[in-house]
Design a protein around this motif. Structure first.
Motif, PDB file in Angstrom:
ATOM      1  N   VAL A 184       0.835  -1.200   0.000  1.00  0.00           N
ATOM      2  CA  VAL A 184       0.000   0.000   0.000  1.00  0.00           C
ATOM      3  C   VAL A 184       0.873   1.254   0.000  1.00  0.00           C
ATOM      4  O   VAL A 184       1.853   1.317   0.740  1.00  0.00           O
ATOM      5  N   GLY A 185       0.501   2.224  -0.818  1.00  0.00           N
ATOM      6  CA  GLY A 185       1.269   3.465  -0.854  1.00  0.00           C
ATOM      7  C   GLY A 185       0.510   4.566  -1.571  1.00  0.00           C
ATOM      8  O   GLY A 185      -0.706   4.488  -1.731  1.00  0.00           O
ATOM      9  N   SER A 186       1.242   5.583  -2.018  1.00  0.00           N
ATOM     10  CA  SER A 186       0.624   6.710  -2.720  1.00  0.00           C
ATOM     11  C   SER A 186       1.413   7.017  -3.988  1.00  0.00           C
ATOM     12  O   SER A 186       2.595   7.343  -3.911  1.00  0.00           O
ATOM     13  N   PRO A 187       0.748   6.923  -5.150  1.00  0.00           N
ATOM     14  CA  PRO A 187       1.424   7.293  -6.392  1.00  0.00           C
ATOM     15  C   PRO A 187       1.742   8.790  -6.407  1.00  0.00           C
ATOM     16  O   PRO A 187       1.070   9.575  -5.733  1.00  0.00           O
ATOM     17  N   THR A 188       2.775   9.178  -7.161  1.00  0.00           N
ATOM     18  CA  THR A 188       3.149  10.594  -7.245  1.00  0.00           C
ATOM     19  C   THR A 188       3.474  10.965  -8.686  1.00  0.00           C
ATOM     20  O   THR A 188       4.352  10.361  -9.309  1.00  0.00           O
ATOM     21  N   TYR A 189       2.777  11.980  -9.187  1.00  0.00           N
ATOM     22  CA  TYR A 189       2.969  12.459 -10.551  1.00  0.00           C
ATOM     23  C   TYR A 189       4.099  13.485 -10.543  1.00  0.00           C
ATOM     24  O   TYR A 189       4.072  14.441  -9.763  1.00  0.00           O
ATOM     25  N   THR A 190       5.100  13.287 -11.412  1.00  0.00           N
ATOM     26  CA  THR A 190       6.287  14.155 -11.427  1.00  0.00           C
ATOM     27  C   THR A 190       5.946  15.640 -11.564  1.00  0.00           C
ATOM     28  O   THR A 190       6.612  16.483 -10.972  1.00  0.00           O
ATOM     29  N   TYR A 191       4.902  15.955 -12.321  1.00  0.00           N
ATOM     30  CA  TYR A 191       4.547  17.364 -12.502  1.00  0.00           C
ATOM     31  C   TYR A 191       4.135  17.993 -11.167  1.00  0.00           C
ATOM     32  O   TYR A 191       4.591  19.084 -10.806  1.00  0.00           O
ATOM     33  N   ASP A 192       3.298  17.287 -10.411  1.00  0.00           N
ATOM     34  CA  ASP A 192       2.834  17.807  -9.113  1.00  0.00           C
ATOM     35  C   ASP A 192       3.982  17.908  -8.120  1.00  0.00           C
ATOM     36  O   ASP A 192       4.087  18.877  -7.356  1.00  0.00           O
ATOM     37  N   LEU A 193       4.856  16.907  -8.138  1.00  0.00           N
ATOM     38  CA  LEU A 193       6.007  16.924  -7.229  1.00  0.00           C
ATOM     39  C   LEU A 193       6.948  18.079  -7.592  1.00  0.00           C
ATOM     40  O   LEU A 193       7.416  18.813  -6.712  1.00  0.00           O
ATOM     41  N   THR A 218      -3.348   0.213  -3.385  1.00  0.00           N
ATOM     42  CA  THR A 218      -2.363  -0.858  -3.580  1.00  0.00           C
ATOM     43  C   THR A 218      -1.929  -0.763  -5.043  1.00  0.00           C
ATOM     44  O   THR A 218      -2.581  -0.091  -5.855  1.00  0.00           O
ATOM     45  N   TRP A 219      -0.856  -1.453  -5.386  1.00  0.00           N
ATOM     46  CA  TRP A 219      -0.424  -1.469  -6.797  1.00  0.00           C
ATOM     47  C   TRP A 219      -1.550  -2.016  -7.674  1.00  0.00           C
ATOM     48  O   TRP A 219      -1.759  -1.555  -8.801  1.00  0.00           O
ATOM     49  N   TYR A 220      -2.259  -3.008  -7.142  1.00  0.00           N
ATOM     50  CA  TYR A 220      -3.376  -3.622  -7.871  1.00  0.00           C
ATOM     51  C   TYR A 220      -4.473  -2.588  -8.144  1.00  0.00           C
ATOM     52  O   TYR A 220      -4.973  -2.479  -9.268  1.00  0.00           O
ATOM     53  N   GLU A 221      -4.813  -1.799  -7.126  1.00  0.00           N
ATOM     54  CA  GLU A 221      -5.840  -0.761  -7.305  1.00  0.00           C
ATOM     55  C   GLU A 221      -5.351   0.342  -8.245  1.00  0.00           C
ATOM     56  O   GLU A 221      -6.129   0.915  -9.016  1.00  0.00           O
ATOM     57  N   PHE A 222      -4.061   0.624  -8.175  1.00  0.00           N
ATOM     58  CA  PHE A 222      -3.464   1.626  -9.062  1.00  0.00           C
ATOM     59  C   PHE A 222      -3.606   1.155 -10.523  1.00  0.00           C
ATOM     60  O   PHE A 222      -4.034   1.903 -11.406  1.00  0.00           O
ATOM     61  N   ALA A 223      -3.277  -0.129 -10.759  1.00  0.00           N
ATOM     62  CA  ALA A 223      -3.398  -0.689 -12.115  1.00  0.00           C
ATOM     63  C   ALA A 223      -4.851  -0.645 -12.591  1.00  0.00           C
ATOM     64  O   ALA A 223      -5.127  -0.246 -13.726  1.00  0.00           O
ATOM     65  N   GLN A 224      -5.771  -1.018 -11.709  1.00  0.00           N
ATOM     66  CA  GLN A 224      -7.202  -0.970 -12.072  1.00  0.00           C
ATOM     67  C   GLN A 224      -7.606   0.443 -12.495  1.00  0.00           C
ATOM     68  O   GLN A 224      -8.314   0.626 -13.483  1.00  0.00           O
ATOM     69  N   ALA A 225      -7.154   1.429 -11.720  1.00  0.00           N
ATOM     70  CA  ALA A 225      -7.488   2.828 -12.015  1.00  0.00           C
ATOM     71  C   ALA A 225      -6.901   3.259 -13.359  1.00  0.00           C
ATOM     72  O   ALA A 225      -7.558   3.975 -14.130  1.00  0.00           O
TER      73      ALA A 225
END
Length: 286
Positions: A184-193, A218-225
Protein backbone atom coordinates in the motif's frame (compact mmCIF):
# COMPACT_ATOMS: atom_id res chain seq x y z
CA UNK A 1 13.27 37.57 -3.62
CA UNK A 2 10.90 39.95 -5.30
CA UNK A 3 11.95 41.33 -8.64
CA UNK A 4 14.92 39.00 -9.08
CA UNK A 5 14.68 35.83 -11.06
CA UNK A 6 15.33 32.72 -9.03
CA UNK A 7 17.90 30.24 -10.37
CA UNK A 8 17.49 26.56 -9.52
CA UNK A 9 19.98 23.86 -10.40
CA UNK A 10 18.36 20.45 -10.88
CA UNK A 11 20.53 17.31 -10.82
CA UNK A 12 19.46 14.12 -12.57
CA UNK A 13 18.23 16.09 -15.58
CA UNK A 14 17.81 12.84 -17.56
CA UNK A 15 15.66 11.19 -14.90
CA UNK A 16 11.86 11.13 -14.60
CA UNK A 17 11.60 14.08 -12.23
CA UNK A 18 14.58 16.00 -13.65
CA UNK A 19 13.23 15.92 -17.21
CA UNK A 20 9.88 17.19 -15.96
CA UNK A 21 11.44 19.97 -13.92
CA UNK A 22 13.77 21.40 -16.58
CA UNK A 23 10.61 22.18 -18.56
CA UNK A 24 9.19 24.23 -15.67
CA UNK A 25 11.21 27.40 -16.15
CA UNK A 26 9.05 30.53 -15.96
CA UNK A 27 9.42 34.30 -15.85
CA UNK A 28 10.11 34.05 -12.12
CA UNK A 29 12.17 30.88 -12.00
CA UNK A 30 15.06 29.81 -14.20
CA UNK A 31 15.71 26.07 -14.02
CA UNK A 32 19.02 24.67 -15.18
CA UNK A 33 19.29 20.90 -15.42
CA UNK A 34 22.52 18.93 -15.13
CA UNK A 35 22.79 15.27 -16.08
CA UNK A 36 25.42 12.96 -14.69
CA UNK A 37 27.48 13.54 -17.85
CA UNK A 38 27.54 17.31 -17.18
CA UNK A 39 28.10 17.12 -13.43
CA UNK A 40 29.05 13.89 -11.74
CA UNK A 41 27.88 14.33 -8.14
CA UNK A 42 30.43 11.77 -6.97
CA UNK A 43 33.13 14.27 -7.95
CA UNK A 44 33.37 17.02 -5.31
CA UNK A 45 35.58 19.29 -7.42
CA UNK A 46 33.07 19.13 -10.26
CA UNK A 47 30.16 19.95 -7.92
CA UNK A 48 32.08 22.96 -6.60
CA UNK A 49 32.95 24.13 -10.09
CA UNK A 50 29.38 23.95 -11.44
CA UNK A 51 27.81 25.60 -8.40
CA UNK A 52 30.45 28.32 -8.31
CA UNK A 53 29.83 29.11 -11.98
CA UNK A 54 26.02 29.01 -11.86
CA UNK A 55 25.55 30.44 -8.35
CA UNK A 56 22.03 29.02 -7.99
CA UNK A 57 19.67 30.14 -5.21
CA UNK A 58 18.86 26.50 -4.59
CA UNK A 59 19.90 23.05 -5.76
CA UNK A 60 17.19 20.40 -6.21
CA UNK A 61 18.99 17.09 -6.00
CA UNK A 62 16.77 14.76 -8.03
CA UNK A 63 19.65 12.67 -9.36
CA UNK A 64 20.07 9.28 -7.71
CA UNK A 65 21.05 5.67 -8.07
CA UNK A 66 17.54 4.21 -8.33
CA UNK A 67 18.02 0.63 -9.56
CA UNK A 68 16.47 -0.86 -6.43
CA UNK A 69 17.19 -4.54 -7.17
CA UNK A 70 20.60 -3.98 -8.76
CA UNK A 71 21.72 -2.05 -5.66
CA UNK A 72 21.60 -5.28 -3.65
CA UNK A 73 24.50 -6.61 -5.70
CA UNK A 74 26.41 -3.33 -6.10
CA UNK A 75 26.09 -1.51 -2.78
CA UNK A 76 29.29 0.53 -3.28
CA UNK A 77 27.85 2.19 -6.36
CA UNK A 78 24.52 2.96 -4.63
CA UNK A 79 26.25 4.53 -1.60
CA UNK A 80 28.73 6.40 -3.78
CA UNK A 81 25.95 8.17 -5.67
CA UNK A 82 23.21 8.46 -3.03
CA UNK A 83 25.33 9.12 0.05
CA UNK A 84 28.68 10.59 -1.08
CA UNK A 85 27.06 12.44 -3.99
CA UNK A 86 24.66 14.13 -1.62
CA UNK A 87 27.52 15.00 0.74
CA UNK A 88 29.43 16.63 -2.14
CA UNK A 89 26.43 18.73 -3.17
CA UNK A 90 25.81 19.72 0.46
CA UNK A 91 29.39 20.99 0.81
CA UNK A 92 29.38 22.85 -2.51
CA UNK A 93 25.91 24.35 -1.99
CA UNK A 94 26.76 25.54 1.49
CA UNK A 95 30.00 27.21 0.37
CA UNK A 96 28.05 29.28 -2.14
CA UNK A 97 25.03 30.04 0.05
CA UNK A 98 22.63 27.87 -1.97
CA UNK A 99 19.78 25.98 -0.30
CA UNK A 100 19.75 22.23 -0.99
CA UNK A 101 16.64 20.15 -1.51
CA UNK A 102 17.23 16.39 -1.56
CA UNK A 103 14.59 14.13 -3.08
CA UNK A 104 14.40 11.02 -0.91
CA UNK A 105 12.11 8.01 -0.70
CA UNK A 106 9.51 5.99 1.21
CA UNK A 107 12.12 3.19 1.21
CA UNK A 108 13.76 4.77 4.28
CA UNK A 109 10.95 3.07 6.27
CA UNK A 110 10.63 -0.68 6.86
CA UNK A 111 7.00 -0.75 5.73
CA UNK A 112 5.89 -2.72 8.79
CA UNK A 113 3.64 0.10 10.00
CA UNK A 114 -0.14 0.25 9.73
CA UNK A 115 -0.70 4.00 10.03
CA UNK A 116 0.88 6.74 7.87
CA UNK A 117 4.52 7.54 8.66
CA UNK A 118 5.18 11.12 9.66
CA UNK A 119 8.41 13.01 9.06
CA UNK A 120 9.77 12.31 12.55
CA UNK A 121 9.06 8.60 12.71
CA UNK A 122 12.15 6.45 13.06
CA UNK A 123 13.56 5.25 9.77
CA UNK A 124 14.53 1.63 9.31
CA UNK A 125 15.43 0.96 5.66
CA UNK A 126 15.50 -2.70 4.62
CA UNK A 127 17.10 -2.48 1.16
CA UNK A 128 20.51 -1.18 0.07
CA UNK A 129 18.70 1.46 -1.97
CA UNK A 130 16.76 2.63 1.10
CA UNK A 131 19.86 2.57 3.29
CA UNK A 132 21.91 4.56 0.79
CA UNK A 133 19.14 7.19 0.43
CA UNK A 134 18.89 7.43 4.22
CA UNK A 135 22.69 7.86 4.42
CA UNK A 136 22.32 10.82 2.03
CA UNK A 137 19.69 12.36 4.33
CA UNK A 138 21.96 12.04 7.37
CA UNK A 139 24.97 13.55 5.60
CA UNK A 140 22.90 16.47 4.33
CA UNK A 141 21.49 17.15 7.81
CA UNK A 142 24.96 17.24 9.32
CA UNK A 143 26.70 19.28 6.61
CA UNK A 144 24.24 21.98 5.55
CA UNK A 145 21.88 24.15 7.57
CA UNK A 146 19.56 25.33 4.75
CA UNK A 147 18.19 21.98 3.66
CA UNK A 148 14.94 20.34 2.64
CA UNK A 149 14.58 16.56 2.52
CA UNK A 150 11.51 15.54 0.53
CA UNK A 151 10.52 11.88 0.69
CA UNK A 152 8.25 10.76 -2.08
CA UNK A 153 6.85 7.49 -3.39
CA UNK A 154 5.66 5.57 -6.45
CA UNK A 155 6.79 8.22 -8.92
CA UNK A 156 5.57 8.29 -12.52
CA UNK A 157 5.42 10.84 -15.32
CA UNK A 158 5.90 11.53 -18.99
CA UNK A 159 9.63 10.83 -19.06
CA UNK A 160 11.42 7.55 -18.46
CA UNK A 161 9.96 4.19 -17.48
CA UNK A 162 7.40 3.77 -14.75
CA UNK A 163 4.48 1.67 -13.56
CA UNK A 164 1.80 3.62 -15.43
CA UNK A 165 3.58 3.29 -18.77
CA UNK A 166 4.26 -0.40 -18.14
CA UNK A 167 0.57 -1.05 -17.40
CA UNK A 168 -0.57 0.84 -20.51
CA UNK A 169 1.84 -1.25 -22.60
CA UNK A 170 0.82 -4.58 -21.02
CA UNK A 171 -2.85 -3.63 -21.16
CA UNK A 172 -2.58 -3.10 -24.90
CA UNK A 173 -0.96 -6.52 -25.38
CA UNK A 174 -2.89 -8.75 -22.96
CA UNK A 175 -6.38 -9.51 -21.68
CA UNK A 176 -5.29 -9.53 -18.06
CA UNK A 177 -2.35 -8.53 -15.88
CA UNK A 178 -1.34 -9.76 -12.44
CA UNK A 179 -0.38 -7.10 -9.90
CA UNK A 180 0.56 -7.23 -6.20
CA UNK A 181 -2.31 -6.40 -3.87
CA UNK A 182 -0.46 -6.40 -0.54
CA UNK A 183 1.70 -3.28 -0.88
CA UNK A 184 0.00 0.00 0.00
CA UNK A 185 1.27 3.46 -0.85
CA UNK A 186 0.62 6.71 -2.72
CA UNK A 187 1.42 7.29 -6.39
CA UNK A 188 3.15 10.59 -7.24
CA UNK A 189 2.97 12.46 -10.55
CA UNK A 190 6.29 14.16 -11.43
CA UNK A 191 4.55 17.36 -12.50
CA UNK A 192 2.83 17.81 -9.11
CA UNK A 193 6.01 16.92 -7.23
CA UNK A 194 8.07 19.33 -9.34
CA UNK A 195 5.64 22.20 -8.71
CA UNK A 196 5.77 21.48 -4.98
CA UNK A 197 9.60 21.47 -4.91
CA UNK A 198 9.80 24.80 -6.74
CA UNK A 199 7.41 26.36 -4.21
CA UNK A 200 9.20 24.75 -1.26
CA UNK A 201 12.70 26.01 -2.07
CA UNK A 202 11.40 29.57 -2.17
CA UNK A 203 10.63 29.33 1.55
CA UNK A 204 12.88 29.01 4.58
CA UNK A 205 10.74 26.28 6.12
CA UNK A 206 13.72 23.92 6.26
CA UNK A 207 13.39 20.32 7.36
CA UNK A 208 11.98 16.95 6.33
CA UNK A 209 8.84 16.64 4.20
CA UNK A 210 6.65 13.85 2.92
CA UNK A 211 5.20 14.68 -0.49
CA UNK A 212 3.14 12.39 -2.70
CA UNK A 213 -0.22 12.76 -4.34
CA UNK A 214 -2.81 12.40 -1.58
CA UNK A 215 -4.84 9.28 -0.86
CA UNK A 216 -3.65 5.67 -0.94
CA UNK A 217 -4.02 2.50 -2.97
CA UNK A 218 -2.36 -0.86 -3.58
CA UNK A 219 -0.42 -1.47 -6.80
CA UNK A 220 -3.38 -3.62 -7.87
CA UNK A 221 -5.84 -0.76 -7.30
CA UNK A 222 -3.46 1.63 -9.06
CA UNK A 223 -3.40 -0.69 -12.11
CA UNK A 224 -7.20 -0.97 -12.07
CA UNK A 225 -7.49 2.83 -12.02
CA UNK A 226 -5.04 3.15 -14.93
CA UNK A 227 -7.17 0.81 -17.08
CA UNK A 228 -10.44 2.42 -16.01
CA UNK A 229 -9.25 5.98 -16.67
CA UNK A 230 -7.83 4.89 -20.06
CA UNK A 231 -11.04 3.12 -21.06
CA UNK A 232 -9.19 -0.22 -21.42
CA UNK A 233 -10.98 -3.48 -20.75
CA UNK A 234 -7.88 -5.24 -19.39
CA UNK A 235 -8.62 -7.37 -16.31
CA UNK A 236 -6.46 -7.01 -13.20
CA UNK A 237 -5.67 -10.11 -11.12
CA UNK A 238 -4.35 -9.67 -7.56
CA UNK A 239 -1.33 -11.59 -6.27
CA UNK A 240 0.94 -11.52 -3.24
CA UNK A 241 4.47 -10.14 -2.94
CA UNK A 242 5.72 -13.71 -2.35
CA UNK A 243 4.47 -14.73 -5.79
CA UNK A 244 6.77 -12.12 -7.32
CA UNK A 245 10.10 -12.47 -5.49
CA UNK A 246 12.58 -9.63 -6.11
CA UNK A 247 16.18 -9.24 -4.88
CA UNK A 248 15.34 -6.12 -2.83
CA UNK A 249 12.54 -6.08 -0.24
CA UNK A 250 9.68 -3.62 -0.95
CA UNK A 251 7.94 -1.77 1.90
CA UNK A 252 4.52 -3.40 2.48
CA UNK A 253 3.04 -0.20 3.81
CA UNK A 254 4.63 3.06 2.75
CA UNK A 255 1.84 5.57 3.22
CA UNK A 256 3.31 8.88 4.39
CA UNK A 257 1.57 11.53 6.46
CA UNK A 258 2.14 15.03 5.07
CA UNK A 259 2.29 16.71 8.46
CA UNK A 260 5.16 19.09 7.55
CA UNK A 261 3.23 20.39 4.54
CA UNK A 262 0.24 21.13 6.82
CA UNK A 263 2.27 22.62 9.65
CA UNK A 264 4.16 24.98 7.36
CA UNK A 265 1.01 26.15 5.58
CA UNK A 266 2.14 24.82 2.18
CA UNK A 267 -0.17 23.53 -0.54
CA UNK A 268 -0.49 19.75 -0.61
CA UNK A 269 -0.38 17.74 -3.82
CA UNK A 270 -3.72 16.83 -5.48
CA UNK A 271 -5.42 13.42 -4.96
CA UNK A 272 -3.64 10.59 -6.80
CA UNK A 273 -6.58 9.59 -8.99
CA UNK A 274 -7.06 13.17 -10.19
CA UNK A 275 -3.33 13.43 -10.98
CA UNK A 276 -3.49 10.14 -12.90
CA UNK A 277 -6.40 11.47 -14.97
CA UNK A 278 -4.47 14.64 -15.86
CA UNK A 279 -1.39 12.60 -16.80
CA UNK A 280 -3.30 10.17 -19.04
CA UNK A 281 -4.96 13.12 -20.78
CA UNK A 282 -1.52 14.65 -21.38
CA UNK A 283 -0.27 11.41 -22.93
CA UNK A 284 -3.34 11.30 -25.19
CA UNK A 285 -2.86 14.91 -26.34
CA UNK A 286 0.74 14.32 -27.42
Amino acid sequence: MSGTKLTLLVTGANGQLGQEMVRMSSDQVKIVGYSRQQMDVTNLAQCREVIAALRPDAVIHAGAYTAVDKAESEPDEAYKVNASGTRNLALAAREHGAKLCYVSTDYVFDGMGTSPYNEFDNTNPQSIYGKSKRAGEVLLQSLHDSYFIVRTSWVYGKYGNNFVKTMLKLGAERDSVTVVHDQVGSPTYTYDLGRFLIDLVQTEAYGVYHASNTGTCTWYEFAQAIFEESGMSTKTEPCTTEQFPRPAPRPRYSVMDHSAIRQNGLTDLPPWREALRVFLQELKDE
